[in-house]
Design a protein around this motif. Structure first.
Motif, PDB file in Angstrom:
ATOM      1  N   VAL A 121       0.858  -1.184   0.000  1.00 50.92           N
ATOM      2  CA  VAL A 121       0.000   0.000   0.000  1.00 50.92           C
ATOM      3  C   VAL A 121       0.899   1.241   0.000  1.00 50.92           C
ATOM      4  CG1 VAL A 121      -1.586   1.379   1.414  1.00 50.92           C
ATOM      5  CG2 VAL A 121      -1.991  -1.074   1.103  1.00 50.92           C
ATOM      6  N   LEU A 156       1.190   1.047  -8.374  1.00 52.22           N
ATOM      7  CA  LEU A 156       0.107   1.636  -7.584  1.00 52.22           C
ATOM      8  C   LEU A 156       0.637   2.848  -6.840  1.00 52.22           C
ATOM      9  CD1 LEU A 156      -2.857   1.316  -6.561  1.00 52.22           C
ATOM     10  CD2 LEU A 156      -1.904   0.023  -4.637  1.00 52.22           C
ATOM     11  N   ARG A 158      -0.307   6.714  -4.712  1.00 53.26           N
ATOM     12  CA  ARG A 158      -1.291   7.500  -3.957  1.00 53.26           C
ATOM     13  C   ARG A 158      -1.257   8.925  -4.495  1.00 53.26           C
ATOM     14  NH1 ARG A 158      -2.298   6.189   2.205  1.00 53.26           N
ATOM     15  NH2 ARG A 158      -4.146   7.449   2.615  1.00 53.26           N
ATOM     16  N   PHE A 181      -6.089   6.450  -4.827  1.00 54.60           N
ATOM     17  CA  PHE A 181      -5.062   5.621  -5.453  1.00 54.60           C
ATOM     18  C   PHE A 181      -5.357   5.421  -6.935  1.00 54.60           C
ATOM     19  CE2 PHE A 181      -5.531   4.361  -1.020  1.00 54.60           C
ATOM     20  CZ  PHE A 181      -4.228   4.455  -0.556  1.00 54.60           C
ATOM     21  N   THR A 206      -8.674   1.492   3.431  1.00 48.67           N
ATOM     22  CA  THR A 206      -7.488   1.756   2.611  1.00 48.67           C
ATOM     23  C   THR A 206      -7.227   0.607   1.652  1.00 48.67           C
ATOM     24  OG1 THR A 206      -6.510   3.086   4.380  1.00 48.67           O
ATOM     25  CG2 THR A 206      -5.025   2.285   2.669  1.00 48.67           C
ATOM     26  N   CYS A 210      -7.296   0.659  -2.515  1.00 52.55           N
ATOM     27  CA  CYS A 210      -6.159   0.182  -3.311  1.00 52.55           C
ATOM     28  C   CYS A 210      -6.581  -0.962  -4.225  1.00 52.55           C
ATOM     29  CB  CYS A 210      -5.039  -0.300  -2.392  1.00 52.55           C
ATOM     30  SG  CYS A 210      -4.150   0.998  -1.525  1.00 52.55           S
TER      31      CYS A 210
END
Length: 230
Positions: A121, A156, A158, A181, A206, A210
């Protein structure tokens, strides 16, 4: 080599490495926690249970293949102490240690070998610059070293700096994480089984944000793993 080992031994003689749990000097072969404290980590054994609490908490919110957590996270517990040191006291070695211990458990499963890459993450770039590192990447590094599965911390990202989730309800957390994201680079993701990892699962907002960003890409299989579950 002998001189290097001698110097290393002298450093630990005068500056012994201490257990993060009980502050006693670590013995050779011990890392971050002494054997006694490592046995006190409240493991979940979720990797052996398909319908475990992590999977049930995420069920119906997104499609995944496996979901698991390494240990129970409780207020003032050992895992909370370790993760606090990792996130706020620059104790990077704790992240890699927890990742390795988790990986040793995951090696016992029949599904971990199907994972193609580990995706941590991400933090917002400003938050990561402030902290100096992403704790989930460190956890992933520990897992990768044991499992020999590569980390992908580039695809990935943010894009929105969100407010703290601490005092928010589940609905507020979901709204807070909406569109936070995006997948920047899809090359290498198609047809892959990815393991999305984070430090602690609370409401799952979260991880859900994601996962939904990743699943917008075609032909991705997703599994989820966290160090702690609150």
């Amino acid at each position: 080599m002998f001189v290097k080992e001698l110097a290393h031994g002298l450093v630990h003689l005068f500056y012994p490495r201490l257990c993060e749990g009980c502050s006693k000097a670590l013995l050779p072969g011990e890392d971050v926690l002494c054997l006694g404290c490592s046995l006190e980590l409240p493991g979940t054994a979720y990797h052996n249970i398909a319908d475990n609490d992590t999977a049930l908490r995420l069920a119906g919110r997104l499609p995944f293949i496996h979901a698991t957590s390494y240990a129970h996270f409780t207020n003032d517990g050992l895992l909370q102490h370790l993760l606090h040191g990792l996130k706020y006291m620059n104790k990077k070695e704790t992240g890699r240690y927890l990742g390795k211990q988790f990986a040793f458990e995951l090696q016992k499963t029949d599904w971990i070998s199907s994972i193609d890459m580990i995706i941590p993450v991400p933090l917002h770039p400003k938050k990561e610059a402030q902290r100096g590192y992403n704790q989930s990447v460190l956890i992933g590094e520990g897992m990768s070293k044991v499992l020999h599965i590569p980390i992908n911390d580039k695809s990935l990202i943010r894009v929105r700096q969100t407010e703290s989730q601490t005092q928010k309800t589940r609905a507020q957390r979901l709204e807070n994480m909406k569109d936070a994201f995006v997948v920047k680079d899809t090359s290498g993701l198609k047809g892959k089984h990815v393991l999305l990892i984070d430090d602690v699962l609370t409401t799952g907002a979260t991880l859900e944000a994601c996962a939904l960003a990743l699943l917008q890409e075609q032909d991705i299989r997703l599994s989820i793993a966290t160090i702690g579950i609150a």
